[in-house]
Design an enzyme around this catalytic site. Structure first.
Site, PDB file in Angstrom:
ATOM      1  N   VAL A  63       0.809  -1.229   0.000  1.00  0.00           N
ATOM      2  CA  VAL A  63       0.000   0.000   0.000  1.00  0.00           C
ATOM      3  C   VAL A  63       0.842   1.278   0.000  1.00  0.00           C
ATOM      4  O   VAL A  63       0.320   2.364  -0.262  1.00  0.00           O
ATOM      5  CB  VAL A  63      -0.999   0.034   1.184  1.00  0.00           C
ATOM      6  CG1 VAL A  63      -2.015  -1.083   1.100  1.00  0.00           C
ATOM      7  CG2 VAL A  63      -0.274   0.023   2.532  1.00  0.00           C
ATOM      8  N   SER A 141      -4.806   7.073  15.208  1.00  0.00           N
ATOM      9  CA  SER A 141      -4.251   6.638  16.498  1.00  0.00           C
ATOM     10  C   SER A 141      -4.428   7.752  17.524  1.00  0.00           C
ATOM     11  O   SER A 141      -4.475   8.937  17.169  1.00  0.00           O
ATOM     12  CB  SER A 141      -2.755   6.344  16.339  1.00  0.00           C
ATOM     13  OG  SER A 141      -2.147   6.177  17.594  1.00  0.00           O
ATOM     14  N   TYR A 154       5.565   9.005  13.746  1.00  0.00           N
ATOM     15  CA  TYR A 154       4.335   8.192  13.760  1.00  0.00           C
ATOM     16  C   TYR A 154       3.120   9.093  14.036  1.00  0.00           C
ATOM     17  O   TYR A 154       2.111   9.008  13.325  1.00  0.00           O
ATOM     18  CB  TYR A 154       4.464   7.103  14.827  1.00  0.00           C
ATOM     19  CG  TYR A 154       3.252   6.211  14.963  1.00  0.00           C
ATOM     20  CD1 TYR A 154       2.994   5.200  14.039  1.00  0.00           C
ATOM     21  CD2 TYR A 154       2.362   6.362  16.032  1.00  0.00           C
ATOM     22  CE1 TYR A 154       1.891   4.369  14.169  1.00  0.00           C
ATOM     23  CE2 TYR A 154       1.253   5.532  16.176  1.00  0.00           C
ATOM     24  CZ  TYR A 154       1.023   4.542  15.236  1.00  0.00           C
ATOM     25  OH  TYR A 154      -0.075   3.717  15.364  1.00  0.00           O
ATOM     26  N   SER A 157       2.257  11.145  11.067  1.00  0.00           N
ATOM     27  CA  SER A 157       1.648  10.340   9.986  1.00  0.00           C
ATOM     28  C   SER A 157       0.200  10.002  10.308  1.00  0.00           C
ATOM     29  O   SER A 157      -0.642   9.888   9.411  1.00  0.00           O
ATOM     30  CB  SER A 157       2.456   9.049   9.754  1.00  0.00           C
ATOM     31  OG  SER A 157       2.247   8.104  10.789  1.00  0.00           O
ATOM     32  N   LYS A 158      -0.111   9.869  11.595  1.00  0.00           N
ATOM     33  CA  LYS A 158      -1.475   9.522  12.008  1.00  0.00           C
ATOM     34  C   LYS A 158      -2.367  10.766  12.123  1.00  0.00           C
ATOM     35  O   LYS A 158      -3.572  10.704  11.886  1.00  0.00           O
ATOM     36  CB  LYS A 158      -1.435   8.761  13.343  1.00  0.00           C
ATOM     37  CG  LYS A 158      -0.856   7.355  13.218  1.00  0.00           C
ATOM     38  CD  LYS A 158      -1.782   6.479  12.373  1.00  0.00           C
ATOM     39  CE  LYS A 158      -1.315   5.055  12.249  1.00  0.00           C
ATOM     40  NZ  LYS A 158      -2.233   4.219  11.461  1.00  0.00           N
TER      41      LYS A 158
HETATM   42  P1  NDP Z   1       0.342  -5.001  13.204  1.00  0.00           P
HETATM   43  O1  NDP Z   1       1.786  -4.651  13.124  1.00  0.00           O
HETATM   44  O2  NDP Z   1      -0.084  -6.145  14.047  1.00  0.00           O
HETATM   45  O3  NDP Z   1      -0.245  -5.220  11.721  1.00  0.00           O
HETATM   46  C1  NDP Z   1      -0.012  -4.267  10.707  1.00  0.00           C
HETATM   47  C2  NDP Z   1      -0.445  -4.841   9.381  1.00  0.00           C
HETATM   48  O4  NDP Z   1      -0.173  -3.877   8.367  1.00  0.00           O
HETATM   49  C3  NDP Z   1       0.314  -6.112   9.009  1.00  0.00           C
HETATM   50  O5  NDP Z   1      -0.577  -7.040   8.437  1.00  0.00           O
HETATM   51  C4  NDP Z   1       1.326  -5.620   7.978  1.00  0.00           C
HETATM   52  O6  NDP Z   1       1.711  -6.601   7.043  1.00  0.00           O
HETATM   53  C5  NDP Z   1       0.494  -4.545   7.295  1.00  0.00           C
HETATM   54  N1  NDP Z   1       1.347  -3.663   6.499  1.00  0.00           N
HETATM   55  C6  NDP Z   1       2.397  -2.927   6.911  1.00  0.00           C
HETATM   56  N2  NDP Z   1       2.953  -2.286   5.881  1.00  0.00           N
HETATM   57  C7  NDP Z   1       2.245  -2.637   4.771  1.00  0.00           C
HETATM   58  C8  NDP Z   1       2.340  -2.319   3.397  1.00  0.00           C
HETATM   59  N3  NDP Z   1       3.281  -1.489   2.944  1.00  0.00           N
HETATM   60  N4  NDP Z   1       1.443  -2.851   2.542  1.00  0.00           N
HETATM   61  C9  NDP Z   1       0.490  -3.703   2.967  1.00  0.00           C
HETATM   62  N5  NDP Z   1       0.351  -4.047   4.274  1.00  0.00           N
HETATM   63  C10 NDP Z   1       1.222  -3.525   5.159  1.00  0.00           C
HETATM   64  O7  NDP Z   1      -0.377  -3.657  13.684  1.00  0.00           O
HETATM   65  P2  NDP Z   1      -1.794  -3.418  14.398  1.00  0.00           P
HETATM   66  O8  NDP Z   1      -2.763  -4.439  13.989  1.00  0.00           O
HETATM   67  O9  NDP Z   1      -1.526  -3.183  15.823  1.00  0.00           O
HETATM   68  O10 NDP Z   1      -2.170  -1.998  13.782  1.00  0.00           O
HETATM   69  C11 NDP Z   1      -3.132  -1.821  12.749  1.00  0.00           C
HETATM   70  C12 NDP Z   1      -3.361  -0.318  12.580  1.00  0.00           C
HETATM   71  O11 NDP Z   1      -3.825   0.230  13.811  1.00  0.00           O
HETATM   72  C13 NDP Z   1      -2.095   0.455  12.223  1.00  0.00           C
HETATM   73  O12 NDP Z   1      -2.392   1.472  11.300  1.00  0.00           O
HETATM   74  C14 NDP Z   1      -1.669   1.073  13.551  1.00  0.00           C
HETATM   75  O13 NDP Z   1      -0.909   2.228  13.388  1.00  0.00           O
HETATM   76  C15 NDP Z   1      -3.034   1.331  14.185  1.00  0.00           C
HETATM   77  N6  NDP Z   1      -2.985   1.449  15.628  1.00  0.00           N
HETATM   78  C16 NDP Z   1      -2.615   0.385  16.409  1.00  0.00           C
HETATM   79  C17 NDP Z   1      -2.582   0.508  17.785  1.00  0.00           C
HETATM   80  C18 NDP Z   1      -2.184  -0.621  18.694  1.00  0.00           C
HETATM   81  O14 NDP Z   1      -2.105  -0.387  19.928  1.00  0.00           O
HETATM   82  N7  NDP Z   1      -1.977  -1.841  18.195  1.00  0.00           N
HETATM   83  C19 NDP Z   1      -2.932   1.784  18.446  1.00  0.00           C
HETATM   84  C20 NDP Z   1      -3.307   2.823  17.526  1.00  0.00           C
HETATM   85  C21 NDP Z   1      -3.350   2.654  16.175  1.00  0.00           C
HETATM   86  P3  NDP Z   1       3.094  -7.433   7.204  1.00  0.00           P
HETATM   87  O15 NDP Z   1       2.740  -8.575   8.108  1.00  0.00           O
HETATM   88  O16 NDP Z   1       3.413  -7.814   5.793  1.00  0.00           O
HETATM   89  O17 NDP Z   1       4.106  -6.503   7.807  1.00  0.00           O
END
Ligand code: NDP
Length: 246
Positions: A63, A141, A154, A157-158
């Protein structure tokens, strides 16, 4: 939440919050396109979810790469599919104090967390406009709304996602496309578990409910924003953080 007949695309859906969102949208009746950049991983997951009788399909692209997104939408268009729901969830976290931040870190974080929202929204909104209906849900976030030390990149970006959300909500309302953001607090995934034990405990202490959130507690709000129950909600940022104070 009834999502029968709707088609959804969830970015970063191979694990964590994205996987839970994809799973729950499909469980509520939607056909869900699972995005990831690792073809093998995505196809394996699609097979597993299909075995649970969920209607899912692969949507493979990085993405953060405009050409990759464009190619994926090109083959999507060939399938002649409509699109009702886009969840911009993919994101990365790479914390550093401002004096230590590299240009590479800034570029990668903004490309993955912010540019992706613009890339995907551009293509998705074209599909949605054809049916004069759609819902775009952006995962921001609490760091984007409140900021935090060591998280300027970060957080920036958010925070930018919020500006994008509010602007697109105004621009796309005429096409009956709603655009909202969710600002999660501290949610139990690999991302939140990547911090040190001390930081982990500090974060828990800052939450009024004194516990980490579950991915399902984000996906429940996504389901609401994806459904017609939120038909008059647009341009909003919904905090889902258990009363976290930053
Ligand atoms: P994870 O690290 O568990 O999962 C992130 C996902 O995004 C993975 O599947 C990863 O794929 C995918 N990803 C990263 N880069 C790309 C890319 N270039 N193209 C396609 N897919 C990509 O994170 P979370 O589930 O915790 O977070 C999900 C969202 O929630 C994020 O945007 C995060 O910033 C936001 N968030 C999370 C919080 C938390 O406490 N967990 C708090 C606030 C916001 P791959 O496995 O290939 O790396």
């Amino acid at each position: 939440m009834n999502l029968d007949g709707k088609v959804a695309l969830v970015t970063g859906a191979c694990k964590g919050i994205g996987l839970q969102i994809a799973h729950d949208l499909a469980k509520n009746g939607a056909m869900v396109y699972i995005n990831g950049r690792d073809e093998e991983k995505v196809k394996k997951l699609v097979m597993t979810l299909c075995n649970e009788n969920l209607r899912v399909r692969p949507f493979i692209c990085d993405v953060s790469d405009y050409d990759s997104v464009k190619l994926a939408f090109r083959s999507y268009a060939k399938e002649g599919k409509k699109l009702d729901i886009l969840v911009n969830n993919a994101g990365i976290l790479d914390d550093a104090l401002i004096g230590m931040v590299s240009l590479g870190q800034i570029e990668k974080t903004f490309r993955t967390n912010t540019y992706s929202v613009l890339f995907l929204s551009q293509y998705a909104s074209r599909f949605m406009a054809r049916n004069n209906k759609g819902s775009i849900i952006n995962i921001s976030s609490i760091i984007g709304t409140n900021g935090n030390e060591g998280q300027a990149v970060y957080g920036g970006s958010k925070a930018a996602i919020i500006g994008i959300t509010k602007s697109l909500a105004k621009e796309l309302a005429i096409k009956n496309i709603r655009v909202n953001a969710i600002a999660p607090g501290f949610i139990d995934t690999d991302m939140s578990r990547s911090v040190s034990d001390a930081v982990f405990q500090e974060r828990i202490n800052s939450i009024a409910m004194k516990r980490i959130g579950l991915p399902s507690e984000i996906s429940n709000v996504v389901a609401f924003l994806a459904s017609d129950f939120s038909s008059y909600v647009t341009g909003q940022v919904i905090g889902v953080d258990g009363g976290m104070l930053i």
